[in-house]
Design an enzyme around this catalytic site. Structure first.
Site, PDB file in Angstrom:
ATOM      1  N   ASP A  79      -2.670  -0.423  -7.169  1.00  0.00           N
ATOM      2  CA  ASP A  79      -3.983   0.508  -7.321  1.00  0.00           C
ATOM      3  C   ASP A  79      -4.840   0.193  -8.545  1.00  0.00           C
ATOM      4  OD1 ASP A  79      -2.677   1.436  -9.562  1.00  0.00           O
ATOM      5  OD2 ASP A  79      -3.149   3.517  -9.386  1.00  0.00           O
ATOM      6  N   LYS A  93      -1.417  -0.490   0.184  1.00  0.00           N
ATOM      7  CA  LYS A  93      -1.413   0.283  -0.851  1.00  0.00           C
ATOM      8  C   LYS A  93      -0.915   1.436  -0.521  1.00  0.00           C
ATOM      9  CE  LYS A  93      -3.331   3.116  -3.364  1.00  0.00           C
ATOM     10  NZ  LYS A  93      -4.633   3.891  -3.866  1.00  0.00           N
TER      11      LYS A  93
END
Ligand code: SF4
Length: 303
Positions: free
Chosen positions: A220, A201
């Site tokens: 996310d 991420k």
């Protein structure tokens, strides 16, 4: 009767029948609570029916979709939530809603973005943006961070939460960047993943937002929740969600899509009470936890 307790033998008195009747009624209520189709009229009445939005609803539907919502998409034979036309329509509406969104974390270099992204875990961008200006004034270079111990950094990042782990990650990443990458944040997924505290991420945020390299989709908490609500994935693991999204979203949209969904998650599709009556994706969305719906809700389409 407590769950899991079964009478040893059927009662001749008919007590058993009474228990079955109670269980059936309980299960029925539970289905309604979970948002099965039977709950649709209730969900509908909880939305615009409560106030001024009631009169505006049909207009909003037409503005958002440009056409009337279908009675029930899911009843169309062969409904496929990841069909290219549906995904294209979702992307088109996101483009209209959020045409030029970028990363909300304040930064002026790849290093600053990396630090801000590490600090944003389990925190809000607003919170991180409050901390980072002073942080980067105090320690203006990667080398300055590399010279610290995690304990020295802890007071500066305390308000972002999980500050001990975050301090370790930031200082560890700085040391590795100085020692192995000449003081420059690498623009390569494999190398980024060697930095302490950096997973896909964070690497995707830095690669996409700073280096403009679409190597993947940032998953996310917002992308996780909304992708599931929109039935773009049924996975729960961020890496699997990313793989699903990469299959159905054109590569040149990966970076923008993440930003758009993150903004959508902040403004409308919030976790606890999504503002479905104001959402331009409403008639494409069958999420089980919608607060208002013109289409059938799917019990498996949930965050
Ligand atoms: S309709 Fe509601 S649940 Fe669906 S995307 Fe919009 S805000 Fe989220």
């Amino acid at each position: 009767m407590p769950r899991g307790m079964v009478p040893r033998q059927p009662a001749r008195t008919g007590r058993q029948d009474k228990v079955r009747a109670e269980q059936t009624a309980g299960a029925k209520n539970a289905r309604v609570e979970r948002g099965a189709p039977a709950s649709l009229p209730r969900a509908k009445s909880r939305g615009p029916g409560r106030g001024k939005a009631s009169a505006a609803a049909p207009k909003r539907r037409q503005n958002a979709a440009g056409k009337a919502a279908p009675a029930s998409v899911s009843k169309v034979k062969g409904y496929n939530p990841t069909a290219p036309e549906r995904v294209a329509e979702i992307l088109h509406r996101l483009d209209q809603l959020y045409p030029e969104v970028t990363c909300a974390l304040t930064h002026s270099s790849a290093w600053e973005l990396l630090v801000a992204t590490i600090l944003s875990a389990q925190s809000t961008d607003v919170n991180v943006n409050r901390v980072t200006p002073e942080l980067f004034r105090k320690y203006p270079t990667v080398e300055a961070f590399a010279a610290l111990t995690p304990e020295q950094l802890e007071p500066d990042v305390r308000s972002t939460g999980f500050f001990r782990n975050k301090s370790k990650s930031v200082v560890g990443a700085a040391k590795k960047i100085v020692a192995d990458y000449g003081g420059e944040v690498p623009d390569d997924m494999e190398k980024l993943l060697t930095l302490p505290g950096v997973a896909r991420k964070t690497a995707n945020v830095v690669l996409g937002s700073w280096f403009k390299k679409g190597e993947g989709v940032v998953v996310d908490t917002h992308v996780h929740r909304i992708s599931r609500r929109l039935e773009l994935t049924t996975q729960d693991d961020p890496q699997k969600i990313e793989q699903d999204l990469m299959k159905i979203i054109p590569r040149d949209k990966w970076i923008l899509f993440s930003h758009q969904i993150i903004w959508h998650g902040r403004k409308l599709c919030i976790a606890r009470k999504p503002k479905c009556a104001d959402c331009a994706l409403e008639n494409l969305c069958h999420a089980a936890d919608k607060t208002w719906s013109t289409v059938e809700m799917h019990k498996n389409a949930k965050a």
